[in-house]
Design a protein around this motif. Structure first.
Motif, PDB file in Angstrom:
ATOM      1  N   HIS A  26      23.612 -87.271   2.407  1.00 25.23           N
ATOM      2  CA  HIS A  26      24.929 -88.583   2.897  1.00 25.23           C
ATOM      3  C   HIS A  26      24.210 -90.186   2.359  1.00 25.23           C
ATOM      4  N   ARG A  27      23.523 -90.080   1.244  1.00 25.68           N
ATOM      5  CA  ARG A  27      23.280 -91.412   0.950  1.00 25.68           C
ATOM      6  C   ARG A  27      24.590 -91.822   0.261  1.00 25.68           C
ATOM      7  N   VAL A  30      27.498 -91.677   2.205  1.00 29.18           N
ATOM      8  CA  VAL A  30      27.875 -93.602   2.569  1.00 29.18           C
ATOM      9  C   VAL A  30      28.074 -94.224   1.738  1.00 29.18           C
ATOM     10  N   ARG A  31      27.689 -94.430   0.389  1.00 33.27           N
ATOM     11  CA  ARG A  31      27.706 -95.422  -0.377  1.00 33.27           C
ATOM     12  C   ARG A  31      29.424 -95.281  -1.420  1.00 33.27           C
ATOM     13  N   TYR A  34      31.720 -96.368   0.584  1.00 40.42           N
ATOM     14  CA  TYR A  34      32.095 -97.798   0.971  1.00 40.42           C
ATOM     15  C   TYR A  34      31.888 -98.413  -0.291  1.00 40.42           C
ATOM     16  N   GLU A  44      30.203 -95.788   7.466  1.00 44.73           N
ATOM     17  CA  GLU A  44      29.452 -94.571   8.371  1.00 44.73           C
ATOM     18  C   GLU A  44      30.449 -93.700   9.321  1.00 44.73           C
ATOM     19  N   ASP A  45      31.480 -94.802   9.526  1.00 46.85           N
ATOM     20  CA  ASP A  45      32.399 -93.785   9.938  1.00 46.85           C
ATOM     21  C   ASP A  45      33.404 -92.954   9.386  1.00 46.85           C
ATOM     22  N   VAL A  47      31.866 -90.480   6.662  1.00 51.97           N
ATOM     23  CA  VAL A  47      31.382 -90.321   6.648  1.00 51.97           C
ATOM     24  C   VAL A  47      30.645 -88.944   7.813  1.00 51.97           C
ATOM     25  N   SER A  48      30.603 -89.822   8.864  1.00 48.21           N
ATOM     26  CA  SER A  48      30.344 -89.418  10.469  1.00 48.21           C
ATOM     27  C   SER A  48      31.296 -88.079  10.526  1.00 48.21           C
ATOM     28  N   GLU A  49      32.527 -88.093   9.807  1.00 50.91           N
ATOM     29  CA  GLU A  49      33.674 -87.542  10.242  1.00 50.91           C
ATOM     30  C   GLU A  49      33.739 -86.564   9.218  1.00 50.91           C
TER      31      GLU A  49
END
Lengths: 186, 772
Positions: A26-27, A30-31, A34, A44-45, A47-49
């Motif tokens: 996940h890290r 996210v990067r 971004y 983050e949205d 990545v969640s999806e």
């Protein structure tokens, strides 16, 4: 980090495995998100999806390389949101003007900042190609697979992206390395 | 590593290290997973996309030239109570969904309003998976007939007919190995509008290595398939290349009584064909079965795209929609856009489906009335259109509802069954021409010695005549963008006495401008009697010392000119001597003629010995409001029958720029034949590149890009089915296409409908361009 571990414990057996998958990727996801969308909340949205979609496939045992699948899901998810933001940003840029000429105390930091702002102004596909090539260090073939296009398109988008960055970064120094013949030559 | 690459890498790394995930991220993932797993979620509206949907209204689908009879709508059997939220009569109330459960495939009846599930059939085989599911129109929760393809590992698939009548479901399972053509091909299926017949794909028994469509009667009593009654039907695309056949996309019209005609829509990767089936007691089919009419009666269906063009994978011709008539059949369509979003369209309303599907999902579509069912990636959603149609003004975005997860296939129940009396034959109306008349804003056409303007009303005005004694012949004309029939500039390339010259000609107020004739008489108009402003000539003078004259080299290609899309630059492609690099020369242009801005006059070398001819120049980015543009030249190698692009940009100060390392990029890969010409036309936010292809029959093939990348759609138009011929050239605008196979018989094509008609032009046409 602690919260993520707690989430894994709470998640139960099946999801516990997926929590481990999540924790491993996940890290970086996210990067990557971004770098593609510029907004940490939106990243983050995205990545969640992306992980929710990965979960459906992962549960069925259809995902062999989770990292690659996550990258692909993130890139796809980000891409659909990025173009709209790109257009919005262009309007904003027109209002705020060009930030070329801004000088920070730390010249290296200033340069990184200037390059980043130029990257933010790239069209979505050029930006994705540049980020995947130079942040993820992926070969062109893998970038092509993630973006769902040909290797030639990746090369083209990367090349155009770099040229555009040089143009945005401005100045004669930028022009030197563009590999572009300027009009007016006879 | 290049310095800029290093700077980019360092910047990205530094920026990424500043980003850490928040502790709440995993909870967000869990919530999304939970949301996807819930069987029913409150319907949500794409309110934020309403403006987009309202702004992008597409032209309703026209099944052009389809000699389609109007079926009568019969009573819907056993209508059921309309559930809450569904108001239109005949709208679907339930769906049949196939689930991939741990115990194997099951088919459930799912109520659209509540999501309540009722098991209809269980394969009771953990290896079974339902890969396709269709239902006859008019079905209800109490009474329906459906069919499914059930795959079992590597073994033969089965066709399953599921029927629910008064006493409960009756199921028939028929291994396709027992059916003609049923071995080795994962079948796709369609069910006739009256539910009496099933079509499936299989190996042809009459043509080697071909895929055929089989039609077999479903026995109404016990819902079985009778192998003896399966009739092989051919579709040309599938017979020629089995890989082209992508599926069956609807079946319109009755199959009974005797003599009734129906159309089975067959999707191929090249488009959609309507296969004409006729019920007959005699003929090539078995007694009482539908009879294939053969290749000659298979009709190519022209679809007006509006941007949703992946007809092969995402089209359902709506067999139950009450608007169905002779020449308008609303069709639900879907396609993934270049930005990865899934777009659905129905009857003039186009909307983006948010985040349900990823680009690699194989999304399948079913539709009844105003409701569509999308199944892909394990997810099933419904899309319900509240209002549709252009004439009613901007339509609200459709309602999108998550229906279920773990779904492998699905079919809607509802709509109106299309059984009934024999339909009345209707005379097909003539397809209207493009807006503004068939000639759009006009054409500039050239014969060997004359350049003429063809006005929108069809009148023809001679602009230039080259003297026969000088043996000057026109080889190319290019109209400056922004021109009108009364005020235009055209670049003319001629061949005379071993050289090529490029000249420009202006029409002002409807008359040829002779203002510069005297000034240029010594430099370029020697031997000619026409009133033309000279850009280049047999004596390399031109404008501002800018030469655009080249020798006539054997096999060297023909020099020609192309305008930038905004008309601000003229590019000329020449080769000055055998073995030397080809050159692209540019010159600026403004309303008064050639620009004196030296920055705009440039020469670029291309390291190629191909005999290329320049055919166009278009922008490839979406920076519409900016001066700096990324662009490409279109080039053809007529000898090798290949087409290429090469990059030519414009910088922020208006000066042209070409990358030093700038390879020719072939555009023929993946095309059905040899590319003989290509031309761009800027449309509403998109650029259409039309390729003239020979395979060996001449075709037009379109690629469309919207400035966001390299995505393309394909749509072909057969311009002459009489026999193998070459496409000489193509000239395009958003309103019309001129395609020339035979100089004596140029043809006009309507880009919207694909309608091909003879061009009302006098004399032979060796070159032409569209006024735009």
């Amino acid at each position: 980090m602690e919260t993520s571990v707690l989430a894994m414990v709470r998640a139960g057996v099946d999801e516990g495995s997926f929590a481990a998958v999540f924790n491993a990727h996940h890290r970086q996801a996210v990067r990557l998100a971004y770098l593609l969308v510029s907004d940490p909340h939106l990243a983050e949205d995205v990545v969640s999806e992306a992980f929710a979609k990965v979960y459906v496939r992962w549960r069925k045992g259809e995902v062999r390389d989770v990292g690659a699948y996550v990258r692909r899901a993130v890139a796809n998810e980000a891409n659909s949101r990025l173009r709209r933001r790109y257009l919005e940003r262009r309007v904003a840029d027109e209002r705020s003007g060009d930030d070329r000429g801004v000088r920070l105390v730390d010249e290296d930091a200033a340069d990184r900042d200037a390059v980043w702002h130029a990257i933010e102004r790239l069209p979505a596909k050029q930006r994705a190609a540049v980020v995947l090539r130079y942040y993820e260090d992926l070969p062109e073939a893998e970038v092509a697979e993630i973006l769902g296009c040909s290797v030639g398109t990746v090369k083209s988008n990367t090349s155009r992206g770099l040229s555009r960055l040089q143009e945005l970064l401005g100045g004669a120094a930028a022009t030197e390395g563009t590999g572009t013949t300027r009009g007016g030559e006879r | 590593m290049d310095p800029i690459e290093q700077r980019v890498r360092e910047s990205l790394q530094a920026r990424a290290e500043d980003v850490e995930p928040t502790p709440h991220l995993y909870r967000g993932v869990q919530e999304r997973i939970g949301r996807r797993q819930r069987l029913r979620v409150a319907a949500w509206s794409l309110a934020g996309l309403a403006a987009v949907a309202a702004a992008v209204l597409v032209v309703p689908t026209v099944l052009a030239n389809l000699d389609q009879r109007t079926p009568e709508v019969a009573d819907t059997p056993d209508p059921v109570e309309t559930p809450e939220g569904s108001s239109a009569p005949g709208e679907p109330t339930h769906a049949l969904l196939a689930f991939d459960d741990l115990d194997g495939a099951v088919v459930d009846l799912v109520e659209l309003g509540s999501g309540a599930r009722d098991e209809v059939w269980n394969a009771e085989d953990p290896d079974a998976a339902v890969t396709a599911l269709v239902a006859a129109p008019g079905g209800t929760a109490e009474r329906f007939r459906a069919a499914a393809v059930v795959a079992r590992g590597d073994g033969p698939a089965s066709l399953v007919v599921i029927e629910r009548g008064g006493a409960g479901p009756t199921v028939s399972v028929t291994p396709t190995s027992d059916l003609p053509g049923g071995t080795g091909v994962p079948p796709v299926i369609a069910i006739s509008a009256d539910g009496e017949w099933l079509a499936y794909t299989g190996i042809s028994q009459t043509v080697d290595a071909a895929v055929a469509v089989y039609v077999v009667r479903i026995d109404a009593v016990d819902a079985t398939l009778d192998p003896a009654r399966a009739v092989e039907v051919h579709t040309p695309a599938a017979a020629d290349a089995p890989d082209l056949l992508r599926g069956l996309r609807g079946w319109i019209g009755p199959t009974s009584p005797e003599g009734a005609v129906s159309h089975l829509f067959v999707a191929t990767s090249e488009g959609v064909e309507a296969l004409v089936l006729e019920r007959a007691d005699t003929g090539s089919g078995s007694p009482g079965s539908p009879r294939a009419q053969g290749f000659t009666d298979v009709e190519r269906v022209a679809l007006d795209g509006g941007g949703v063009e992946d007809v092969a994978s995402g089209l359902v011709v709506d067999v139950s929609h009450t608007h169905l008539d002779a020449d308008l059949a609303p069709a639900h369509r879907l396609a993934f856009r270049e930005d990865g979003a899934l777009e659905v369209a129905f009857d003039g309303t186009r909307s983006v489906i948010g985040d349900r599907f990823v680009h690699d999902d194989e999304v399948r579509l079913d539709a009844r009335g105003r409701t569509a069912l999308l199944v892909g990636g394990g997810t099933a959603v419904t899309v319900r259109y509240l209002e549709v149609g252009m004439e009613r003004g901007p339509a609200p975005a459709p309602e999108v509802t998550d229906l279920a997860e773990g779904v492998t296939a699905g079919a809607l129940l509802g709509g109106a069954a299309l059984t009934g009396p024999d339909p009345v034959e209707e005379t097909p109306e003539e397809v209207p021409g493009p807006a503004g008349g068939p000639l759009g804003d006009g054409l500039v056409v050239a014969s060997d010695t004359t350049v003429s303007l063809v006005r929108p009303d069809g009148s023809q005005q001679e602009l230039v005549t080259f003297p026969a004694e000088g043996e000057s012949t026109v080889v190319d004309v290019a109209v400056r963008p922004g021109s009108t029939a009364d005020d235009l500039t055209v670049a003319i390339t001629t061949r005379a006495e071993g050289t090529f010259d490029v000249r420009s000609l202006r029409v002002v107020g409807g008359e040829v401008d002779t203002g510069n004739l005297e000034a240029d008489a010594d430099g370029g108009a020697e031997g000619t009697t026409f009133p033309a402003e000279v850009v280049g000539s047999t004596i390399p003078a031109g404008v501002g010392g800018f030469p655009v004259t080249a020798p006539d080299l054997q096999d060297g290609g023909e020099p020609a000119a192309a305008w930038s899309p905004d008309g601000d630059l003229l590019a000329v492609f020449v080769r000055l001597a055998p073995g030397e690099p080809a050159e692209v020369r540019t010159i600026g242009w403004d309303e008064d003629g050639p620009s004196e801005d030296g920055n705009l006059a440039a020469t670029f070398q291309l390291d190629t010995d191909r005999p290329l001819t320049l055919r166009g120049w278009s922008w490839t980015d979406d920076a519409e409001a900016e001066v700096a543009r990324e662009g490409q030249l279109l080039l053809v190698d007529r000898m090798a029958r290949e087409a290429f692009t090469v990059r030519l940009d414009r910088q922020g100060d208006g000066a042209p720029a070409m990358p030093n390392v700038n390879p020719l990029v072939s555009v023929e890969q993946g095309r059905p034949g040899e590319v003989l010409d290509l031309a761009d036309a800027d449309g509403d936010g998109t650029v259409d590149t039309w390729l003239g292809v020979s395979d060996p029959h001449p075709m037009l093939y379109r690629e469309q890009r919207d400035g966001t990348g390299d995505g393309a759609i394909g749509w072909d138009v057969e311009v002459d089915a009489a026999g193998p011929r070459d496409v000489s050239f193509v000239a395009t605008s958003p309103q019309l296409i001129l395609v020339v196979l035979d100089p004596a018989q140029p043809m006009l094509v309507d880009p919207a409908s694909g309608d091909v008609r003879p061009a009302p032009l006098e004399g032979e046409v060796v070159s032409a361009d569209v006024v735009r």
